[in-house]
Write an enzyme that holds these catalytic residues in place. Structure first.
Site, PDB file in Angstrom:
ATOM      1  N   ALA A   1      31.372  36.936  85.450  1.00  0.00           N
ATOM      2  CA  ALA A   1      31.560  37.827  86.582  1.00  0.00           C
ATOM      3  C   ALA A   1      31.899  39.252  86.153  1.00  0.00           C
ATOM      4  O   ALA A   1      31.742  40.186  86.927  1.00  0.00           O
ATOM      5  CB  ALA A   1      32.667  37.297  87.494  1.00  0.00           C
ATOM      6  N   LYS A   2      32.431  39.415  84.935  1.00  0.00           N
ATOM      7  CA  LYS A   2      32.795  40.729  84.377  1.00  0.00           C
ATOM      8  C   LYS A   2      33.646  41.528  85.350  1.00  0.00           C
ATOM      9  O   LYS A   2      33.408  42.715  85.585  1.00  0.00           O
ATOM     10  CB  LYS A   2      31.548  41.507  83.963  1.00  0.00           C
ATOM     11  N   ARG A   3      34.681  40.914  85.878  1.00  0.00           N
ATOM     12  CA  ARG A   3      35.555  41.583  86.822  1.00  0.00           C
ATOM     13  C   ARG A   3      36.555  42.496  86.105  1.00  0.00           C
ATOM     14  O   ARG A   3      37.007  42.194  85.001  1.00  0.00           O
ATOM     15  CB  ARG A   3      36.313  40.563  87.674  1.00  0.00           C
TER      16      ARG A   3
END
Length: 288
Positions: free
Chosen positions: A104-106
């Site tokens: 998700a690379k949040r």
């Protein structure tokens, strides 16, 4: 000494991942339902296509891969129905005993980062995976809500450190001996040292380091072998990395690498047996 149990009766993510890699090998299969890949499998580019695609990949690689890494954006593009398909995949993988890493690379600050942490790592969340990828470029400490929730629930994180896309160097390589990438690695190392298992490489704070970064690890002086956690290395296969090249790239840190392959394995579909055979060939190369 047994690992402490977290909510849900689970051991820390780092220990669970190390056990899975020890049992099966260091392969993570990315689930990337690109429109072209769905079409090549004869599937519709909608939520039902995502469900069928995801279920086939899960069935094919169970017992071969140590983990699955669904690309969240390719589910999000279908709105709530796509997110529901992702929730089903995560639940089915959990039932099958297969670890999941939500790609998700949040990354954000304050209450927003806390909300992301609860969504992807919180106990009882339908989107909770075993680990999630995070972006540290608002400052590593901005990730504190996710780091703390992961520690509380026995889950893990993989923090972007050294990516292989050409644009990444303009941020990650800046600073020479004190590069941004090096500071991320050092912060992850310090975080792992707060918890048991890091001395065995079983920390639950991992890093994302591209499989095709070449000599950048050495040039930037990154001590990945001492980081104490796993290294998620995307790029095996279709993006050009080979198992032999990865051994050279990661050197002493190679035993900590969880190699990720997606298109190179998935293009063998839609036949479940062919996908499994492709995953087995990839795994054999990593072991060789």
């Amino acid at each position: 000494m047994p690992e402490p149990q977290q909510p849900g009766g689970r051991a820390p993510f780092g220990a669970r991942l190390a056990a899975a890699v020890g049992r099966l090998g260091p392969l993570c299969v990315g689930i990337d339902p690109h429109p072209a890949l769905l079409a090549s499998w004869g599937l519709s580019d909608d939520a039902e296509g995502l469900r069928r695609f995801s279920a086939t990949v899960l069935a094919a690689v169970a017992g071969v891969a140590a983990a699955l890494k669904p690309q969240v954006a390719l589910y999000e593009r279908h709105g709530s129905a796509g997110i529901a398909a992702l929730e089903d995949l995560l639940a089915d993988a959990r039932e099958a005993g297969l670890l999941t890493i939500a790609d998700a690379k949040r990354g954000d600050i304050g209450s927003t980062m806390a909300a992301y942490a609860q969504a992807w790592l919180g106990e009882g969340s339908p989107l909770a995976a075993d680990a999630v990828t995070l972006s540290p470029y608002l400052g590593f400490e901005s990730l504190r809500p996710a780091l703390d929730v992961a520690a509380e629930t026995g889950r893990g994180v993989f923090v972007l450190a050294l990516t292989s896309n050409p644009e990444g160097a303009s941020v990650q390589h800046v600073g020479g001996d004190a590069s941004v990438a090096r500071r991320v690695v050092e912060a992850a190392t310090a975080e792992n040292r707060r918890y048991s298992g890091a001395d065995r490489g079983e920390g639950s704070v991992g890093l994302v380091v591209g499989a095709t970064v070449g000599d950048a690890i050495a040039r930037l002086g990154l001590d990945l072998a001492a980081m104490g956690g796993p290294i998620l290395a995307p790029g095996l296969g279709a993006q050009g990395a080979t198992a032999a090249a990865m051994r050279e790239t990661f050197a002493a840190a190679y035993p900590r690498v969880l190699a990720t392959s997606s298109r190179d394995i998935l293009r063998a579909g839609p036949d479940e047996r062919e996908v499994r055979a492709s995953a087995e060939r990839t795994l054999e190369g990593l072991r060789g």
